[in-house]
Design a protein around this motif. Structure first.
Motif, PDB file in Angstrom:
ATOM      1  N   CYS A  74       0.841  -1.196   0.000  1.00 40.56           N
ATOM      2  CA  CYS A  74       0.000   0.000   0.000  1.00 40.56           C
ATOM      3  C   CYS A  74       0.880   1.252   0.000  1.00 40.56           C
ATOM      4  CB  CYS A  74      -0.911  -0.005   1.220  1.00 40.56           C
ATOM      5  SG  CYS A  74      -1.866   1.500   1.401  1.00 40.56           S
ATOM      6  N   CYS A  82       0.124   3.292   3.599  1.00 41.56           N
ATOM      7  CA  CYS A  82       0.482   2.797   4.935  1.00 41.56           C
ATOM      8  C   CYS A  82       1.506   1.669   4.924  1.00 41.56           C
ATOM      9  CB  CYS A  82      -0.770   2.356   5.690  1.00 41.56           C
ATOM     10  SG  CYS A  82      -1.521   0.845   5.060  1.00 41.56           S
ATOM     11  N   CYS A 109      -5.695   0.534   5.634  1.00 38.28           N
ATOM     12  CA  CYS A 109      -6.128   1.940   5.633  1.00 38.28           C
ATOM     13  C   CYS A 109      -7.255   2.208   4.649  1.00 38.28           C
ATOM     14  CB  CYS A 109      -4.950   2.864   5.347  1.00 38.28           C
ATOM     15  SG  CYS A 109      -4.401   2.862   3.636  1.00 38.28           S
ATOM     16  N   CYS A 111      -6.676  -1.442   0.152  1.00 35.65           N
ATOM     17  CA  CYS A 111      -5.833  -1.823   1.276  1.00 35.65           C
ATOM     18  C   CYS A 111      -6.698  -2.242   2.448  1.00 35.65           C
ATOM     19  CB  CYS A 111      -4.942  -0.640   1.666  1.00 35.65           C
ATOM     20  SG  CYS A 111      -4.039  -0.919   3.192  1.00 35.65           S
TER      21      CYS A 111
HETATM   22 ZN    ZN Z   1      -2.939   1.107   3.324  1.00 34.84          ZN
END
Ligand code: ZN
Length: 122
Positions: free
Chosen positions: A6, A9, A23, A20
Motif C-alpha cells: 500500500c 500505509c 487503511c 488496502c
Molecule cells: Zn494502506
C-alpha cells in the motif's frame, strides 16, 4: 498474482489496485489519480521482487517514505494514460457477452409488450 504494498500505509496486499485492508486506500477507485495508480504499480513485485518489496513496505510503515524512481514513475504514468495497462479487469469478455444477451432479451421483451399493446388496442 501480483504482490504489492500500500502506497499510503505500507501494508502488504495482493494486486497493485486492490483496496488496502489496513487503511482502505483503493487506487482503482481513484480513476483520475493516475499518479497514485502509477505509484501503486511501482510498489509491486513487478519492480521490487522478493524481499525488496517487503523492505519498501517497512520503510512506509516506519514513516520514512520511499523515493519513487521518477523515470519509472513517468513511464508508468504514460502507460496508464495510453491505457496499455488493464487498470481494472472487472469487465471480462464473458461479462460483455452476458450483458449483450441481457440487453437483447430486454429489447425483445419491450418489443413484445409493444406488439401486444398494439394488438389489444385494435
Ligand atoms: Zn494502506
Amino acid at each position: 498474482m501480483t504482490l504489492a504494498v500500500c502506497v499510503r500505509c505500507g501494508e502488504s496486499k495482493v494486486g497493485a489496485f486492490t483496496p488496502c485492508a489496513r487503511c482502505g486506500l483503493d487506487p482503482a477507485a481513484h480513476g483520475t489519480d493516475k499518479e497514485l495508480q502509477a505509484k501503486s504499480l511501482l510498489l509491486s513485485d513487478r519492480f521490487f521482487p522478493g524481499g525488496e518489496l517487503e523492505a519498501m513496505g517497512q520503510r512506509i510503515r516506519a514513516g520514512q517514505g520511499v523515493d519513487f524512481d521518477s523515470a519509472k514513475l513517468a513511464e508508468l504514468l504514460e502507460e496508464l494514460k495510453t491505457q496499455k495497462l488493464p487498470v481494472v479487469s472487472k469487465a471480462s469478455p464473458g461479462c460483455t457477452v452476458v450483458g449483450l444477451v441481457l440487453l437483447g432479451g430486454a429489447l425483445l421483451f419491450v418489443a413484445g409488450v409493444l406488439w401486444m399493446w398494439r394488438s389489444y388496442g385494435r
